[in-house]
Scaffold this motif. Structure first.
Motif, PDB file in Angstrom:
ATOM      1  N   VAL A  57       0.214   5.900   0.153  1.00 51.11           N
ATOM      2  CA  VAL A  57      -0.903   6.959   0.009  1.00 51.11           C
ATOM      3  C   VAL A  57      -0.821   7.667  -1.387  1.00 51.11           C
ATOM      4  O   VAL A  57       0.279   8.290  -1.815  1.00 51.11           O
ATOM      5  N   GLU A  71      -4.692  13.424   2.274  1.00 53.02           N
ATOM      6  CA  GLU A  71      -5.138  12.624   3.467  1.00 53.02           C
ATOM      7  C   GLU A  71      -4.606  11.198   3.564  1.00 53.02           C
ATOM      8  O   GLU A  71      -4.203  10.594   2.312  1.00 53.02           O
ATOM      9  N   LEU A  72      -4.166  10.828   4.829  1.00 48.81           N
ATOM     10  CA  LEU A  72      -3.401   9.541   4.829  1.00 48.81           C
ATOM     11  C   LEU A  72      -4.332   8.221   4.672  1.00 48.81           C
ATOM     12  O   LEU A  72      -4.744   7.688   5.786  1.00 48.81           O
ATOM     13  N   VAL A  73      -4.583   7.932   3.473  1.00 58.35           N
ATOM     14  CA  VAL A  73      -5.366   6.765   3.157  1.00 58.35           C
ATOM     15  C   VAL A  73      -4.900   5.744   2.556  1.00 58.35           C
ATOM     16  O   VAL A  73      -4.223   6.464   1.393  1.00 58.35           O
ATOM     17  N   GLY A  74      -4.629   4.601   2.864  1.00 55.20           N
ATOM     18  CA  GLY A  74      -3.999   3.669   1.938  1.00 55.20           C
ATOM     19  C   GLY A  74      -4.350   3.110   0.751  1.00 55.20           C
ATOM     20  O   GLY A  74      -5.600   2.891   0.999  1.00 55.20           O
ATOM     21  N   SER A  75      -3.513   3.152  -0.278  1.00 54.62           N
ATOM     22  CA  SER A  75      -4.257   2.564  -1.579  1.00 54.62           C
ATOM     23  C   SER A  75      -3.177   1.690  -2.043  1.00 54.62           C
ATOM     24  O   SER A  75      -2.117   1.462  -1.847  1.00 54.62           O
ATOM     25  N   GLU A  98      -4.070  16.691  -6.448  1.00 50.68           N
ATOM     26  CA  GLU A  98      -3.228  17.014  -5.146  1.00 50.68           C
ATOM     27  C   GLU A  98      -1.963  17.613  -5.705  1.00 50.68           C
ATOM     28  O   GLU A  98      -1.140  18.087  -4.967  1.00 50.68           O
ATOM     29  N   LEU A 111       2.671  -0.209   4.158  1.00 50.25           N
ATOM     30  CA  LEU A 111       2.405   0.900   3.784  1.00 50.25           C
ATOM     31  C   LEU A 111       3.684   1.832   3.754  1.00 50.25           C
ATOM     32  O   LEU A 111       4.441   1.986   4.833  1.00 50.25           O
ATOM     33  N   ARG A 160       0.821  -1.258   0.021  1.00 49.44           N
ATOM     34  CA  ARG A 160       0.071  -0.027  -0.026  1.00 49.44           C
ATOM     35  C   ARG A 160       0.944   1.349   0.011  1.00 49.44           C
ATOM     36  O   ARG A 160       2.194   1.385   0.401  1.00 49.44           O
TER      37      ARG A 160
END
Length: 111
Positions: free
Chosen positions: A29, A53-57, A35, A91, A27
């Motif tokens: 970010v 934003e700290l969202v894992g992808s 952005e 991550l 993962r």
């Protein structure tokens, strides 16, 4: 193998970008195109409001890892190898900052 020819080499991932991870536990970010402009403000001010934003992808093909990645480089493959070896999600953030040289790191160890 996915490669990108333009830009500068290094951890930012510009000249060489390997394929993204096949394992969804690898993962990052992801940095969206919208952005990218905000990051210019972050580079100028160091104000964290401009970070994504700290969202894992999933670190798949074509993903630009935030905050400074321009491509996967080999980071997606590294995260995938760690995830597989230890059976855990991984991550990674690309905190490479353009223009940092080995000399900068050498000098910083003295402090």
């Amino acid at each position: 193998m996915q490669t990108q020819i333009e830009g500068k080499p290094g951890a930012l991932g510009c000249v060489i970008n390997l394929d993204g991870a096949k394992d969804e536990r690898a993962r990052t970010v992801a940095l969206s195109a919208a952005e990218t402009g905000l990051l210019k403000n972050y580079e100028r001010t160091a104000d964290q409001q401009y970070l994504p934003e700290l969202v894992g992808s999933w670190s798949a093909n074509g993903v630009k890892p935030a905050p400074f990645g321009h491509g996967n480089y080999f980071w997606a493959n590294f995260a995938e190898a760690v995830a597989e070896r230890h059976n855990i999600p991984v991550l990674l953030l690309n905190a490479a900052f353009g223009g940092t040289s080995v000399e900068h790191w050498r000098l910083s160890i003295r402090f």
